[in-house]
Every structure is written in structure tokens, then in C-alpha cells.
Design an enzyme around this catalytic site. Structure first.
Site, mmCIF file in Angstrom:
data_model
loop_
_atom_site.group_PDB
_atom_site.id
_atom_site.type_symbol
_atom_site.label_atom_id
_atom_site.label_comp_id
_atom_site.label_asym_id
_atom_site.label_seq_id
_atom_site.Cartn_x
_atom_site.Cartn_y
_atom_site.Cartn_z
ATOM 1 N N GLY A 85 -63.421 -15.479 33.291
ATOM 2 C CA GLY A 85 -62.702 -14.962 34.447
ATOM 3 C C GLY A 85 -63.485 -13.881 35.182
ATOM 4 N N THR A 86 -64.163 -13.041 34.439
ATOM 5 C CA THR A 86 -64.897 -11.934 35.055
ATOM 6 C C THR A 86 -65.978 -12.462 36.002
ATOM 7 O OG1 THR A 86 -64.481 -10.556 33.126
ATOM 8 C CG2 THR A 86 -66.330 -9.901 34.526
ATOM 9 N N SER A 213 -59.665 -18.881 32.897
ATOM 10 C CA SER A 213 -60.454 -18.598 31.703
ATOM 11 C C SER A 213 -59.794 -19.291 30.511
ATOM 12 C CB SER A 213 -60.494 -17.081 31.493
ATOM 13 O OG SER A 213 -61.274 -16.745 30.388
ATOM 14 N N HIS A 215 -59.822 -18.758 27.199
ATOM 15 C CA HIS A 215 -59.343 -18.124 25.964
ATOM 16 C C HIS A 215 -57.928 -17.576 26.054
ATOM 17 C CE1 HIS A 215 -60.106 -13.659 26.723
ATOM 18 N NE2 HIS A 215 -60.789 -14.180 27.729
ATOM 19 N N THR A 251 -77.838 -23.430 31.648
ATOM 20 C CA THR A 251 -77.398 -24.576 30.840
ATOM 21 C C THR A 251 -75.916 -24.435 30.504
ATOM 22 O OG1 THR A 251 -79.611 -24.752 29.934
ATOM 23 C CG2 THR A 251 -77.860 -25.858 28.698
ATOM 24 N N CYS A 340 -51.101 8.146 31.164
ATOM 25 C CA CYS A 340 -51.682 9.480 31.114
ATOM 26 C C CYS A 340 -53.123 9.498 31.589
ATOM 27 C CB CYS A 340 -51.546 10.024 29.691
ATOM 28 S SG CYS A 340 -53.070 10.410 28.894
#
Ligand code: PLP
Length: 403
Positions: A85-86, A213, A215, A251, A340
Site C-alpha cells: 500500500g505504501t 495491499s 496482508h 522482478t 497525547c
């Protein structure tokens, strides 16, 4: 219901641990693994080789491409495999700027870091960046999007995710797609979390680009794809060989691509069953938590959000501080988050954007087809014990996993 015991004994043993972190990644489906293994052994050839050894891998990559195209109702020529995805998200943003003349990106403050940081980098390089406002549940301000698109003197790419990975809020991509068509903006959607958990038909909802993606849907890590609408061609991000019809050099990760194809086919064929099963888990967890832990809160849209994700906001309590470590010791895997930004701990940009209270510890539980009601009960009871609150309800507690 999917038999998780069968899964456990057939493939991996979770060592009596509860895995409720399926938004981070999912365990690989045994059927996916079986499909992949021959491409790590006897069919090891390079798909670009024109001799015998290249043929099976080449055919397998093309089969996987069709499996993904079939799910999206796209043409196989619009699917390009990547490393995940990245890479897909970076490719779209960067190539849209370079090849389509995009001068402005509209996105949101609750996107995944790979979209946000890639957009911020492009901003440093001179691209205008607009972040949409979100409400306390993570819903986007679509009126603001329309206003921004109306003042559209610059070519614009709108990049908005389908399901949020931290709080599960679902974006109305149908409306966004229509706004983009009306105002002639390009539209990219990051569907990494939601792919194959909902139907998606690119003939019904027009998008220029879409990322996925493997996974997150019981496929392998390190493989993704980008859908590139035939009408909005871009050029490659990486330079090298002519793989992926010259769109993505390198590849091919054949075994993982094969696994992705199988994973999406399986997810597609059991989508309703999976959804019903996971919805039952989530609604039981919500009702038991409300019953047992006073002042518990939930982030995102609990009724209309992504059924796989439950973001829980624990009552302010010193015992909540160590919660993630304590639930890990109790054999429960989940993810933490907090709004935070004290400097000692990096807060979640998503929780900050929705103004989540900073005095509450947030735990994201995320489910899969392999989880069970017994696991939900175990986790809820453990949480109650760890938060240290005895509700008036005296339902007997059992360590169901040890039975
Ligand atoms: N987009 C979203 C919404 C995600 O949740 C993730 C991963 O958590 C990514 C993108 C990145 O995908 P990958 O891990 O395949 O690089």
C-alpha cells in the site's frame, strides 16, 4: 462460521493467545499459503524468462491480476502490482503531480502516514496542500470539499481513504467520486484496510486510482497493487526493466502476487459470511464493555464504521497507562493509540484530529474471520479486571481460553 480451531491446528498455533490486531496485519489463510508454495519451490522461474521456467510464473501473475480486476470490475490492464500500500499510494501522488499536471492535493488529516507524509513532501516541493476538516467521529466535511473544488483554478488530486485504519470511520467515496467528476478533479482512494471487506465496483464508483495491499486480507506481506484507470495514464515511478507493462520495474514477487490473487478471491466468495461473523464479535464486545466498564467510550462511528475495527477509549485511570503491556502479558494482542503529544510519546495524528480526550488511553481492537466469541469474552473480562473496576454486574468470569 469459519472454524478457527481447524485453522489453528492446520497451520499455525497462536499459543493460546488472542490476536485482535487484524488492522495491523492478518494471519495468512492456509489456502493462500498452499497456492503460493509451488512458486517458491518448483515454479521458481522469472516470469520475464521466455523459456519453460518463466511460463508458469508468468501465467500465475496474470491470473492474479485477473482475480483482482474481477473483484473491482476493472480490466486486467488497469491493475499493477507493487510492494504494498505504501508504494502504491506514493506512486499515485507523485506520478499524478509529475504526469497529470496536478498542482494541488486535497486530502485529510486522518489518512495513513504514507499518504500524509508523501503529500507533505510534495507540498515542500511546491504543491498546494489542503486538509479537510473532520468531526469528532472522523467524518469528512464534504461541503468544504465541494467549496474547495469549486474554486478549482489548479488541477487537483483528491486522495481520501475508504476505511480509516485507527478508528474505522468509513468515507462516502461515492459522493466524493461524483464531486470529483463534477469539478474535474482526479480521485485516488486508499482502500488498503477495506479491500474485499466491502464490494467495490469501479464501473459504479469512478476513481482514477485505488490502492490495495494483500496482508490486510489474509494474504502475504510485501505485495500490493494500484488500480490506474485507463483514462488517467501515468508513467512509472521506478526506472528499470519492462515488468508490469513498463509501469513498475523490478522482478515480480511471484509467490506473493499469487497469494494476493487467491486471498482476494477467497475474501470475495465469503464476504457476507465474514462480515456477519465479525459484526457479531464486535457487537458482543461493545455491549459487554458497556455493561462491565463504566464510562467506557468508543472512537469513530460505532454503528456505521468499519465492522472490523473497534477503537476503545478507556476511562481516565492510572491503571490504564500500562494497559497495552498488561493485556500483552495476558496473551492479548491489540494496538495502542493516544491523542497525547507530550513530547515523550508520539501521539496518534488521527486521535488528535478528532480531538479525542488526552487523558484516556485508546486501544484499537481489530477482528478477523478467525476470531471467536470466546476470545471476545476473554478479552472483555481481562480488560475489566485490569482496569480494576468491579461493576455491579456479578456475572461469573471464566478464562475461556484456558478451557
Ligand atoms: N494505507 C492504510 C489505510 C493502511 O492501514 C496501511 C497499513 O497499515 C497502508 C496504507 C500501508 O500499507 P502497506 O503495509 O502494504 O505498505
Amino acid at each position: 462460521m469459519i472454524d478457527c480451531k481447524e485453522y489453528k491446528s492446520a497451520t499455525f498455533v497462536f499459543m493460546n493467545r488472542v490476536y485482535f490486531d487484524n488492522a495491523a496485519t492478518t494471519p495468512i489463510d492456509k489456502n493462500v499459503l498452499d497456492e503460493m508454495l509451488p512458486f517458491l519451490t518448483e515454479h521458481f522461474g522469472n516470469p520475464s524468462s521466455i523459456h519453460h521456467f518463466g511460463r508458469k510464473p508468468k501465467a500465475a501473475v496474470e491470473k492474479a491480476r485477473k482475480q483482482i480486476a474481477n473483484f473491482l470490475n476493472a480490466s486486467a490492464g488497469e491493475i499493477f502490482f507493487t510492494s504494498g500500500g505504501t508504494e502504491s499510494n506514493n506512486m499515485v501522488l507523485r506520478c499524478a503531480v509529475r504526469d497529470l499536471g496536478v498542482q494541488r492535493i486535497i486530502t485529510s488529516p486522518i489518512e495513513h502516514d504514507c499518504v500524509l507524509n508523501a503529500s507533505k513532501q510534495l507540498q515542500k516541493e511546491g504543491i498546494e496542500l489542503d486538509l479537510l476538516n473532520v468531526d469528532s467521529k472522523g467524518n469528512l466535511n464534504l461541503q468544504q470539499l465541494e467549496t474547495l473544488l469549486e474554486n478549482n483554478s489548479k488541477k487537483t488530486l483528491v486522495s481520501l481513504m475508504h476505511a480509516n485504519n485507527e478508528i474505522g470511520t468509513i468515507t462516502d467515496i461515492h459522493t466524493i467520486s461524483q464531486l470529483c467528476i463534477k469539478h474535474k478533479a482526479f480521485f485516488h482512494t486508499d482502500t488498503v484496510q477495506s479491500l474485499a471487506y466491502f464490494p467495490f465496483d469501479v464501473q459504479q464508483i469512478k476513481v482514477d486510482f485505488l490502492s490495495g495491499s494483500a496482508h490486510k486480507l489474509h494474504g502475504p506481506k510485501g505485495v500490493g497493487f494500484v488500480y490506474i484507470n485507463n483514462e488517467t495514464p501515468i508513467s512509472p515511478l521506478l526506472f528499470g526493466g519492462s515488468q508490469e507493462r513498463n509501469m513498475r520495474a523490478g522482478t515480480e514477487n511471484v509467490a506473493c502476487i499469487v497469494g494476493f490473487g487467491k486471498a482476494i478471491e477467497l475474501a470475495q466468495s465469503s464476504m457476507r459470511e465474514t462480515e456477519t461473523h465479525i459484526r457479531n464479535l464486535k457487537s458482543r464486545m461493545v455491549s459487554k464493555l458497556v455493561q462491565l466498564i463504566p464510562d467506557i467510550q468508543f472512537n469513530g462511528d460505532i454503528d456505521n464504521g468499519f465492522y472490523k475495527i473497534l477503537s476503545v477509549s478507556l476511562p481516565p485511570n492510572p491503571k490504564s497507562e500500562m494497559m497495552l503491556m498488561n493485556i500483552d502479558i495476558a496473551g492479548i494482542a491489540a494496538s495502542a493509540g493516544s491523542a497525547c503529544s507530550s513530547g515523550t510519546e508520539k501521539g496518534s495524528h488521527v486521535l488528535e484530529a478528532i480531538n479525542a480526550p488526552i487523558d484516556r488511553k485508546v486501544i484499537r481492537f481489530s477482528f478477523s474471520k478467525y476470531n471467536s466469541i470466546e476470545e471476545v469474552d476473554y478479552v472483555v473480562n481481562k480488560l475489566e479486571e485490569l482496569v480494576g473496576i468491579q461493576a455491579s454486574n456479578t456475572t461469573s468470569k471464566q478464562d475461556s481460553l484456558s478451557q
